[in-house]
Design an enzyme around this catalytic site. Structure first.
Site, PDB file in Angstrom:
ATOM      1  N   GLU A   1      10.354   0.297  10.201  1.00 47.40           N
ATOM      2  CA  GLU A   1      11.301   1.398   9.983  1.00 47.40           C
ATOM      3  C   GLU A   1      10.542   2.661  10.354  1.00 47.40           C
ATOM      4  OE1 GLU A   1      14.319   0.899   9.093  1.00 47.40           O
ATOM      5  OE2 GLU A   1      14.407  -0.929   7.909  1.00 47.40           O
TER       6      GLU A   1
ATOM      7  N   GLY B   1       7.047   4.113   8.406  1.00 48.96           N
ATOM      8  CA  GLY B   1       6.156   5.231   8.695  1.00 48.96           C
ATOM      9  C   GLY B   1       6.399   5.750  10.094  1.00 48.96           C
ATOM     10  N   SER B   2       5.376   6.317  10.671  1.00 47.83           N
ATOM     11  CA  SER B   2       5.555   6.969  11.969  1.00 47.83           C
ATOM     12  C   SER B   2       5.657   5.950  13.102  1.00 47.83           C
ATOM     13  CB  SER B   2       4.377   7.903  12.231  1.00 47.83           C
ATOM     14  OG  SER B   2       3.186   7.155  12.198  1.00 47.83           O
ATOM     15  N   THR B   3       6.296   6.358  14.170  1.00 48.88           N
ATOM     16  CA  THR B   3       6.442   5.493  15.345  1.00 48.88           C
ATOM     17  C   THR B   3       5.065   5.163  15.921  1.00 48.88           C
ATOM     18  OG1 THR B   3       8.648   6.306  15.807  1.00 48.88           O
ATOM     19  CG2 THR B   3       7.438   5.418  17.679  1.00 48.88           C
ATOM     20  N   GLU B   4       4.184   6.138  15.871  1.00 47.13           N
ATOM     21  CA  GLU B   4       2.835   5.939  16.431  1.00 47.13           C
ATOM     22  C   GLU B   4       2.110   4.785  15.721  1.00 47.13           C
ATOM     23  OE1 GLU B   4       0.705   9.491  15.744  1.00 47.13           O
ATOM     24  OE2 GLU B   4      -1.167   8.645  16.527  1.00 47.13           O
TER      25      GLU B   4
ATOM     26  N   LYS C   1       0.847  -1.203   0.000  1.00 46.67           N
ATOM     27  CA  LYS C   1       0.000   0.000   0.000  1.00 46.67           C
ATOM     28  C   LYS C   1       0.877   1.246   0.000  1.00 46.67           C
ATOM     29  CE  LYS C   1      -1.878   2.553   3.186  1.00 46.67           C
ATOM     30  NZ  LYS C   1      -1.810   3.881   2.532  1.00 46.67           N
TER      31      LYS C   1
ATOM     32  N   GLU D   1      10.032  14.536  16.636  1.00 41.78           N
ATOM     33  CA  GLU D   1      10.350  14.503  15.205  1.00 41.78           C
ATOM     34  C   GLU D   1       9.429  15.500  14.501  1.00 41.78           C
ATOM     35  OE1 GLU D   1       9.047  11.191  12.814  1.00 41.78           O
ATOM     36  OE2 GLU D   1      10.934  11.186  11.734  1.00 41.78           O
TER      37      GLU D   1
ATOM     38  N   CYS E   1      13.267  10.520   7.363  1.00 39.27           N
ATOM     39  CA  CYS E   1      13.306   9.882   8.686  1.00 39.27           C
ATOM     40  C   CYS E   1      14.674  10.022   9.332  1.00 39.27           C
ATOM     41  CB  CYS E   1      12.913   8.425   8.568  1.00 39.27           C
ATOM     42  SG  CYS E   1      13.862   7.568   7.310  1.00 39.27           S
TER      43      CYS E   1
ATOM     44  N   GLY F   1       3.542   2.519  13.804  1.00 37.53           N
ATOM     45  CA  GLY F   1       4.365   1.324  13.984  1.00 37.53           C
ATOM     46  C   GLY F   1       4.009   0.603  15.277  1.00 37.53           C
TER      47      GLY F   1
END
Ligand code: NAD
Length: 785
Positions: free
Chosen positions: A264, A242-245, A190, A394, A298, A247
């Site tokens: 990542e 993508g974002s840590t959130e 996606k 970030e 990133c 992830g």
């Protein structure tokens, strides 16, 4: 006018790239793009609009992937996978090569599409994104060809769900698809909602290259489409960037499903400039580091740490350089910074600076910017406190925050003062100083006197809240295969009946095994103990460890940090010594195993002998599990170094109470980790009595800690502890999912058994264990003055 004045006042003219062909291509597709499923374009019920962020003009309608679209794509990928493996390495290699060739032919169209969809300068999409994406397919065409030679004993994972962000749309697609299909997997990918166009052109190339249907499926959509992929039961692996959130959410959703996972995630990477650095180069590096792709990178060097003695001079030069950065139409070849990807992202950036910019000295040059579209000027905020919001969060925009340091140690402390651990850049003319810093910075990639170097032959990825797993290089291939290990159904081991405990009144000898923490035998915090029974009755008491004991053990392990720096030779010596001391006491262990587990003497002997041999194996590996020098196209070297993960919590299998313990401790300490071990649940006394051997074998205090007690309670504290970097689980409880879920918050690496076991005698050692015990750090060192 003097020559100097002419040079000072010279400016660039405009040099716009022609977007005619790209717009024509969109038009030819009726400005509408469908999902690419089972080798063809499949209509969707709903669509969203994608716009050009440089002028906010409509570009195309993009299909929104529903659950049933994802189901169709997964079904097609499942059907295709077997055949994709059967056609063999060479045929797969040819397909990847065909993709690379066709991408190359369409590279100009790709570059223009990427720029109008994402807003990044054409210089970047043309010279960085697209060539690197193509290079990925070439590299992995080779990886497919060599799979049988280089990855014997490994097999593909199956169907991979891949979710990517918008900052490097085609490049991230290549990072995901190329290694996955090279290794015999099929994919459902996606793209990010803002940037689907190059993925659609890529889908057309797949048709042109005759890629068997179902091998590559692309379902477009928003976050909800991503979550349909992440939660799909028949997908075997999720690769997310993508974002840590998000992830963290995916880690939690996939917990206990047996899916393999690589993440990542975000970063807040330090850019460290020492007083002896080549200042002009460091300034140019910084331009590439934080203003590449408008800072939406990133691994952007978004935290500038400057040696105090040169800081004022450095900031003056930097501000001067910033004034010359040109912000504008991304299609213009002489533009340095293009547009921010979307209005929403622009307002997030503006808000963060507006609300927190006063925390330091905020500088923005008086740069002219187009009135239409989403633009933000390059920004420098100096004199920041290390704990300030903008130093920690970030921002994902062109904002550089900075503070100063006085000594190398202070630089390291500041560099590590972040929840992230993706990359770092070090600028000094003293290579010894730079290399001294490298292992001390907690991250996955280090660039020395350089920045943002990427190549398909080198691994990339982070640690801590920047995620886990590597993409690229030989380490990236391992994320798309699994060892062909035969797993066996897991059964809980026999618990022997309680017999009434009678102390021997004539010859009383207390039989209570304590915990082993920080090199000492310690009583449990609870003051309680549990009796252990063998087939012939009571054997001993073992301590009832609790949360506090786990915390003490983690603290002790944390303090033993020098173990990670010990030489391979020293670690080997200690592992050999452990084996020697176990050998001396082998008959005692054989007897203990027989009386505790009820197995035959012969089997117990085999277990002890194998344990000794296993300790020899890891003594051997301790100075032989080498890193690599990657063959990347720079004048320099890229070192892929194996580093310990840190403090690892491990739960031993119930069966083979000695061998299971040794099979876990061996690779962990050989790789330089410190560990907190929870021994076999029904037979903990065997591993606990091993502390007598630890004490006589020169194992430094805190390197191995042993805690007995209720597995459920201990696991919770270990998994939630922020100072535990990874958890291994081989227990017989159904705790794999629980551990993965509890580890989601701190984004620990986990290695769990998913309620299956292995043949610990014949199949319980080797590189699989060592790889799970190490993180690979890629270090880029350019040659030359
Ligand atoms: P994001 O997490 O919002 O979105 C990334 C992808 O996930 C998109 O395709 C999105 O549609 C999808 N998604 C969103 N919610 C989802 C959900 N609940 N389940 C499944 N999928 C979902 O991130 P972004 O804003 O697109 O990208 C920026 C972030 O990505 C930054 O934090 C950046 O640091 C990170 N990033 C990391 C790397 C790396 O290699 N470490 C590379 C690029 C970007």
């Amino acid at each position: 006018m003097t020559l100097n004045e002419i040079f000072d006042n010279m400016d660039w003219g405009t040099a716009p790239e022609n977007d005619k062909l790209a717009l024509l291509w969109i038009k030819e597709n009726n400005s509408t793009f469908e999902h690419f499923i089972d080798g063809k374009f499949t209509k969707s019920k709903t669509y969203f609009k994608t716009k050009n962020p440089a002028n906010n003009q409509f570009l195309a309608n993009i299909a929104v992937g529903s659950k049933s679209d994802v189901n169709l794509a997964v079904a097609s990928a499942i059907k295709a996978q077997k055949k994709w493996v059967q056609i063999g390495c060479h045929r797969r290699s040819r397909y990847l090569y065909a993709i690379a060739r066709l991408m190359q032919k369409h590279s100009r169209l790709f570059a223009v599409l990427e720029t109008i969809d994402n807003g990044k300068p054409i210089r970047e999409s043309r010279d960085i994104d697209i060539p690197l994406a193509i290079r990925h397919f070439y590299y992995h065409a080779g990886a497919a060809q060599l799979m049988e030679t280089n990855l014997q004993g490994y097999e593909p994972i199956g169907v991979c769900g891949q979710i990517i962000p918008w900052n490097f749309p085609l490049l991230m697609l290549a990072w995901k698809i190329a290694p996955a299909i090279a290794m015999g997997n099929t994919v459902v990918l996606k793209p990010a909602e803002y940037t689907s166009l190059t993925a659609m052109l890529f889908a057309q190339i797949c048709i042109e290259a005759n890629i068997p249907k179902g091998v590559i499926n692309i379902v477009t959509g928003e976050g909800s489409t991503g979550s349909f992929i992440a939660e799909h039961k028949q997908i075997n692996k999720i690769a997310f960037t993508g974002s840590t959130e998000v992830g963290r959410k995916i880690r939690s959703e996939t917990a206990g499903t047996g899916k393999s996972l690589t993440l990542e995630l975000g970063g807040k990477s330090p850019y460290i400039v020492f007083d002896d650095a080549d200042i002009d180069s460091a300034i140019e590096g910084l331009v590439d580091s934080i203003w590449l792709n408008q800072g939406q990178v990133c691994c952007a060097g978004s935290r500038l740490l400057v040696h105090e003695t040169i800081s004022e001079q450095f900031y003056v030069k930097l501000r001067k350089r910033m004034k010359r950065l040109r912000v504008g139409n991304p299609l213009d070849k002489s533009i340095d910074m293009g547009a921010i990807v979307d209005r929403k992202q622009l307002s997030t950036i503006s808000k963060l600076v507006k609300e927190n910019g006063h925390e330091g000295d905020c500088f923005q040059p008086n740069t002219s910017m187009p009135s239409k579209g989403f633009y933000y000027p390059p920004t420098l905020i100096t004199k920041m406190e290390p704990s300030a919001d903008l130093m920690q969060k970030e921002i994902f925009g062109p904002i550089l925050v900075s503070t100063t340091f006085r000594t190398p140690n202070e630089a390291i402390e500041l560099a590590n003062n972040t929840k992230y651990g993706l990359a770092a850049s070090i600028w000094t003319e003293n290579i010894n100083l730079a290399l001294d810093l490298v292992p001390k910075i907690h991250c996955g990639v280090v660039w020395i006197n350089s920045v943002n170097q990427f190549d398909a032959a080198a691994g990339f990825g982070g640690r801590k809240e920047s995620g886990f797993g590597r993409e690229g290089g030989s380490e990236g291939l391992l994320a798309y295969v699994r060892p062909r290990v035969q797993t066996l159904p897991l059964k809980a081991q026999k618990r022997f009946k309680k017999t009434k405990y009678k102390a021997d009144s004539k010859n009383y000898l207390d039989k209570t095994l304590k915990l082993y923490v920080g090199g000492k035998q310690v009583r449990p915090d609870s003051g309680y103990s549990t009796p252990i029974y063998g087939p012939k009755g009571f054997i001993t008491h073992v301590a009832d460890g609790n949360r506090k004991d786990i915390r003490n053990a983690v603290e002790a392990a944390h303090k033993a940090i020098t173990w990670g720096k010990a030489s391979g030779h020293l670690k080997a010596q200690i592992l050999f010594y452990l084996a020697e001391n176990l050998d001396t006491r082998s008959s005692e262990f054989v007897e203990n195993i027989v009386s505790t587990t009820g197995i035959s003497k012969e089997l117990a002997k085999k277990e002890v002998e194998t344990s000794i041999s296993r300790l020899f194996s890891y003594a051997a590996w301790a100075d032989k599990f080498d890193g690599l020098v990657h063959n990347v196209p720079i004048r320099g070297v890229t070192l892929a170094m194996n580093e310990p993960i840190g403090v690892v919590g491990a739960i031993c299998p119930e069966e083979h109470p000695l061998l299971g313990f040794i099979s876990i401790v061996g690779p962990l300490i050989a790789a330089g980790n410190r560990c907190v071990i929870i021994p076999s649940a029904p037979y903990p006394n065997i591993a606990v009595s091993f502390y007598q051997i630890l004490e006589t074998s020169d194992v430094p205090a805190g390197v191995i800690n042993i805690i007995t007690g209720d597995e459920g309670d201990l696991i919770k504290t270990l998994s939630e502890h922020h100072d535990v970097a990874s958890i291994w689980y081989f227990g017989a409880g159904k705790n794999s999912g629980k551990i993965e879920k509890l580890s989601a918050h701190s984004l620990k690496r986990t290695w769990v058994n998913n309620h299956k076991t292995r043949d610990w005698i014949n199949n319980g050692e080797g590189k699989e264990f060592l790889r799970n015990a190490t993180d690979v750090k890629n270090i880029w060192i350019p040659y030359g003055e």
